[in-house]
Design a protein around this motif. Structure first.
Motif, PDB file in Angstrom:
ATOM      1  N   VAL A  26     -18.541 -55.463 -49.993  1.00 35.56           N
ATOM      2  CA  VAL A  26     -18.987 -56.037 -51.258  1.00 35.56           C
ATOM      3  C   VAL A  26     -18.239 -57.342 -51.474  1.00 35.56           C
ATOM      4  O   VAL A  26     -17.011 -57.378 -51.405  1.00 35.56           O
ATOM      5  CB  VAL A  26     -18.722 -55.063 -52.429  1.00 35.56           C
ATOM      6  CG1 VAL A  26     -19.079 -55.704 -53.766  1.00 35.56           C
ATOM      7  CG2 VAL A  26     -19.497 -53.777 -52.217  1.00 35.56           C
ATOM      8  N   VAL A  27     -18.966 -58.417 -51.732  1.00 37.54           N
ATOM      9  CA  VAL A  27     -18.353 -59.727 -51.922  1.00 37.54           C
ATOM     10  C   VAL A  27     -17.958 -59.936 -53.380  1.00 37.54           C
ATOM     11  O   VAL A  27     -16.913 -60.480 -53.678  1.00 37.54           O
ATOM     12  CB  VAL A  27     -19.298 -60.853 -51.446  1.00 37.54           C
ATOM     13  CG1 VAL A  27     -18.714 -62.218 -51.733  1.00 37.54           C
ATOM     14  CG2 VAL A  27     -19.579 -60.707 -49.960  1.00 37.54           C
ATOM     15  N   ASP A  28     -18.787 -59.492 -54.296  1.00 34.88           N
ATOM     16  CA  ASP A  28     -18.512 -59.642 -55.731  1.00 34.88           C
ATOM     17  C   ASP A  28     -18.283 -58.250 -56.317  1.00 34.88           C
ATOM     18  O   ASP A  28     -19.206 -57.602 -56.792  1.00 34.88           O
ATOM     19  CB  ASP A  28     -19.684 -60.344 -56.420  1.00 34.88           C
ATOM     20  CG  ASP A  28     -19.408 -60.661 -57.879  1.00 34.88           C
ATOM     21  OD1 ASP A  28     -18.456 -60.089 -58.453  1.00 34.88           O
ATOM     22  OD2 ASP A  28     -20.144 -61.480 -58.443  1.00 34.88           O
ATOM     23  N   ALA A  29     -17.035 -57.798 -56.252  1.00 36.83           N
ATOM     24  CA  ALA A  29     -16.714 -56.426 -56.654  1.00 36.83           C
ATOM     25  C   ALA A  29     -16.974 -56.147 -58.125  1.00 36.83           C
ATOM     26  O   ALA A  29     -17.275 -55.016 -58.497  1.00 36.83           O
ATOM     27  CB  ALA A  29     -15.250 -56.124 -56.325  1.00 36.83           C
ATOM     28  N   ASN A  30     -16.866 -57.150 -58.988  1.00 30.62           N
ATOM     29  CA  ASN A  30     -17.090 -56.923 -60.414  1.00 30.62           C
ATOM     30  C   ASN A  30     -18.535 -56.578 -60.724  1.00 30.62           C
ATOM     31  O   ASN A  30     -18.809 -55.795 -61.619  1.00 30.62           O
ATOM     32  CB  ASN A  30     -16.668 -58.150 -61.230  1.00 30.62           C
ATOM     33  CG  ASN A  30     -15.173 -58.308 -61.266  1.00 30.62           C
ATOM     34  OD1 ASN A  30     -14.435 -57.337 -61.147  1.00 30.62           O
ATOM     35  ND2 ASN A  30     -14.717 -59.538 -61.376  1.00 30.62           N
ATOM     36  N   ARG A  31     -19.457 -57.165 -59.981  1.00 28.78           N
ATOM     37  CA  ARG A  31     -20.876 -56.924 -60.259  1.00 28.78           C
ATOM     38  C   ARG A  31     -21.579 -56.157 -59.147  1.00 28.78           C
ATOM     39  O   ARG A  31     -22.711 -55.716 -59.325  1.00 28.78           O
ATOM     40  CB  ARG A  31     -21.589 -58.256 -60.486  1.00 28.78           C
ATOM     41  CG  ARG A  31     -21.111 -58.946 -61.756  1.00 28.78           C
ATOM     42  CD  ARG A  31     -21.824 -60.259 -61.925  1.00 28.78           C
ATOM     43  NE  ARG A  31     -21.203 -61.250 -61.051  1.00 28.78           N
ATOM     44  CZ  ARG A  31     -20.466 -62.257 -61.465  1.00 28.78           C
ATOM     45  NH1 ARG A  31     -20.265 -62.441 -62.739  1.00 28.78           N
ATOM     46  NH2 ARG A  31     -19.936 -63.097 -60.617  1.00 28.78           N
ATOM     47  N   ARG A  32     -20.937 -56.037 -57.984  1.00 25.48           N
ATOM     48  CA  ARG A  32     -21.504 -55.350 -56.816  1.00 25.48           C
ATOM     49  C   ARG A  32     -22.911 -55.849 -56.503  1.00 25.48           C
ATOM     50  O   ARG A  32     -23.815 -55.076 -56.212  1.00 25.48           O
ATOM     51  CB  ARG A  32     -21.501 -53.835 -57.013  1.00 25.48           C
ATOM     52  CG  ARG A  32     -20.107 -53.246 -57.095  1.00 25.48           C
ATOM     53  CD  ARG A  32     -20.105 -51.746 -57.057  1.00 25.48           C
ATOM     54  NE  ARG A  32     -20.608 -51.186 -55.813  1.00 25.48           N
ATOM     55  CZ  ARG A  32     -19.903 -50.982 -54.712  1.00 25.48           C
ATOM     56  NH1 ARG A  32     -18.633 -51.351 -54.678  1.00 25.48           N
ATOM     57  NH2 ARG A  32     -20.432 -50.435 -53.653  1.00 25.48           N
TER      58      ARG A  32
END
Length: 95
Positions: A26-32
């Protein structure tokens, strides 16, 4: 893998017959909302003349695994997804 092969050919003019899957993250862990899929192309070879049709300026520079590792250590690889891919590849190579 199909996309990785196409991108290597389009962006660098190289191909490989030996590919290693380094994993998906996952590159953007806050938004997945975004995943990256990393592959290592072993024994890559020139396959086609590179013709850039975009506005991006690029230069290919070959470095040894030790030089790549030093670039990670001293911060020259600043994009986290690139740093992760390089660290995984170096791990596979035994660096």
């Amino acid at each position: 893998l199909t996309t990785a092969k196409r991108e290597l050919l389009e962006e660098a003019g190289y191909a490989s017959d030996t590919w290693i899957n380094l994993g998906s993250f996952v590159v953007d862990a806050n938004r997945r909302v975004s995943h990256a899929h990393f592959f290592l192309a072993r024994q890559a070879y020139p396959s086609t003349k590179l013709v850039s049709d975009d506005l991006e300026q690029s230069e290919m520079k070959w470095v040894s695994p030790a030089e790549a590792e030093q670039a990670l250590i001293d911060g020259r690889v600043a994009i986290s997804s690139s740093a992760l891919a390089l660290a995984l590849a170096l791990n596979i190579l035994g660096q």
